[in-house]
Motif scaffolding. Structure first.
Motif, short mmCIF file in Angstrom:
data_model
loop_
_atom_site.label_atom_id
_atom_site.label_comp_id
_atom_site.label_asym_id
_atom_site.label_seq_id
_atom_site.Cartn_x
_atom_site.Cartn_y
_atom_site.Cartn_z
N SER A 1 -16.22 -73.33 -57.71
CA SER A 1 -16.82 -74.61 -58.07
C SER A 1 -16.10 -75.21 -59.27
CB SER A 1 -18.31 -74.43 -58.38
OG SER A 1 -18.48 -73.49 -59.44
N SER A 2 -16.26 -76.52 -59.47
CA SER A 2 -15.55 -77.21 -60.54
C SER A 2 -15.95 -76.72 -61.94
CB SER A 2 -15.80 -78.72 -60.44
OG SER A 2 -17.20 -79.00 -60.51
N ASP A 3 -17.15 -76.13 -62.07
CA ASP A 3 -17.56 -75.60 -63.37
C ASP A 3 -17.13 -74.15 -63.57
OD1 ASP A 3 -19.25 -74.30 -61.64
OD2 ASP A 3 -21.11 -75.10 -62.49
N ARG A 4 -16.42 -73.61 -62.58
CA ARG A 4 -15.88 -72.24 -62.62
C ARG A 4 -16.97 -71.18 -62.68
NH1 ARG A 4 -12.36 -75.74 -62.46
NH2 ARG A 4 -10.13 -75.39 -62.82
N ILE A 5 -18.16 -71.48 -62.20
CA ILE A 5 -19.26 -70.52 -62.22
C ILE A 5 -19.39 -69.79 -60.89
CG2 ILE A 5 -21.77 -70.23 -62.43
CD1 ILE A 5 -20.49 -70.76 -65.07
N THR B 1 -20.32 -65.50 -55.51
CA THR B 1 -20.40 -64.80 -56.79
C THR B 1 -20.61 -65.78 -57.94
OG1 THR B 1 -18.96 -63.04 -55.98
CG2 THR B 1 -19.21 -63.23 -58.36
N PHE B 2 -21.62 -65.49 -58.75
CA PHE B 2 -21.88 -66.27 -59.97
C PHE B 2 -21.32 -65.49 -61.15
CE2 PHE B 2 -25.01 -67.58 -56.93
CZ PHE B 2 -25.26 -68.92 -57.19
N ALA B 3 -20.35 -66.09 -61.87
CA ALA B 3 -19.78 -65.48 -63.07
C ALA B 3 -20.28 -66.26 -64.28
CB ALA B 3 -18.25 -65.50 -62.99
N LEU B 4 -21.25 -65.72 -64.98
CA LEU B 4 -21.91 -66.45 -66.06
C LEU B 4 -21.23 -66.22 -67.40
CD1 LEU B 4 -25.66 -65.80 -65.21
CD2 LEU B 4 -24.18 -67.63 -64.42
N PRO B 5 -21.19 -67.25 -68.26
CA PRO B 5 -20.69 -67.07 -69.62
C PRO B 5 -21.57 -66.06 -70.37
CG PRO B 5 -20.89 -69.41 -69.06
CD PRO B 5 -21.57 -68.64 -67.98
#
Length: 359
Positions: free
Chosen positions: A179-183, A247-251
């Motif tokens: 996604s555009s927010d890299r999440i 996959t969700f990669a959270l800060p």
């Protein structure tokens, strides 16, 4: 002397009353119950599947399914997976097995909680650990459920990417799109059967963050809280066999603010107007949450909803059946009120006695 003796007897009786009332009013530890979908090797588990729930290697609950692909239910009389534990295991990790195969999901033991949990396992994945007595000993390290590694390009394409497939819709080359927010990242392995809603080979996949007005209603959900991340995966209605991964990669700062041990991914079912769980795994070291996606829709990241007193679920007032649970507003306050009144009477009597003695 007789008056002093009477006061002493009254005080002793009051102490006994207070102790009895406290014991009678002590909240028992009620079970935790689960229901949801159940899959083995990506397929609905057959009726007769044995689901077992254990804590630190000790069995605390078991259920044999009577319907393909699901276990338990939300109706009051449905047979759910009931996990019965004592106070020594509150807050500890529950692991599950499906016909002896370790499930990818875990949960935290919270008495009185009724929740929906999608369980999935692959054959040959053993549960590890044996039986043994419950309670005592040192607290084991938190169980880590790690998403399976999937061959994919090192640098996912942003927003959308084409699929190279055979005439039957079998993916020839692995692809990934972020996604555009890299999440959120979609990963499609080689060999996946990918089809559009009309059954033809799927030409591309897309993903983008949902705008605020595009996020379906999340209020009124029982046991879950929206974590603030929702994505539109397209084209809508596309199907995958076996399931691909989202996959969700959270800060790091976001991960700390959310309840990472209770993440779940859900998809919005427009036909029923409800969010539904999909098989979810958590990688604590890399702070990622991965879901198994067999079709495209709107997907959201959720956590378990907080209870009134933070992490102590016994404070829940009403579960999904609408019945009061111990510790909430439905708790019986009659005994404490009686105790308070009797103590006040005793204090007044003692005051009168002392005043007369001085006179």
């Amino acid at each position: 002397m007789k008056s002093r003796t009477a006061i002493t007897v009254l005080i002793v009786m009051m102490a006994a009353l207070v102790g009895s009332a406290a014991a009678a009013n002590e909240t028992p530890i009620v079970p935790q119950e689960f229901s949801g979908t159940v899959t083995i090797n990506g397929n609905p588990a057959p009726a007769g599947t044995v689901i077992e729930a254990s804590i630190a290697g000790t069995l605390y609950g078991t259920l044999t399914t009577d319907t393909k692909g699901v276990y338990g239910g939300v109706e009051k009389n449905d047979d759910r997976l009931v996990v019965k534990g004592g106070g020594d295991v509150i807050g500890r990790t529950i692991t599950f097995t499906l016909n002896g195969n370790k499930a990818a999901q875990t949960a935290v033991f919270k008495p009185g909680k009724l929740g929906n949990l999608a369980l999935s396992a692959k054959t040959g994945s053993t549960s590890g650990g044996g039986g043994g007595g419950g309670g005592g000993g040192s607290e084991p390290a938190p169980v880590k459920t790690v998403a399976p590694s999937v061959e994919s390009p090192a640098s996912p394409i942003v927003g959308s990417t084409n699929l190279t497939t055979s005439d039957e819709g079998i993916v020839d080359e692995p692809v990934a799109v972020v996604s555009s927010d890299r999440i959120a990242t979609l990963t499609v392995p080689e060999g996946t059967a990918a089809h559009a809603s009309n059954g033809t080979p799927l030409p591309e996949i897309t993903i983008r963050p949902a705008l605020s007005y595009e996020v379906p209603e999340t209020g009124g959900m029982t046991g879950f809280a929206f974590a603030g991340y929702a994505y539109l995966c397209g084209p809508a209605g596309a199907t995958f066999d076996p399931a691909i991964t989202l996959t969700f990669a959270l800060p790091a700062e976001k991960w700390k603010n959310l309840k990472g041990d209770e993440f779940t991914v859900q998809w919005y079912n427009a036909d029923t107007g409800r969010w539904e769980e999909v098989p979810t795994t958590v990688d604590y070291e890399n702070m990622t949450v991965t879901a198994e996606v067999s079709h495209f829709s709107t997907f959201g990241l959720f956590t378990s909803a907080p209870t009134d007193d933070g992490d102590h679920p016994a404070a829940q007032v009403t579960d999904q059946t609408g019945e009061d649970t111990p510790g909430g507003e439905g708790a019986d306050l009659t005994i404490p009120i009686i105790v308070i009144v009797l103590v006040m009477i005793a204090l007044v009597g003692a005051g009168i006695y002392m005043k007369k003695k001085k006179e």
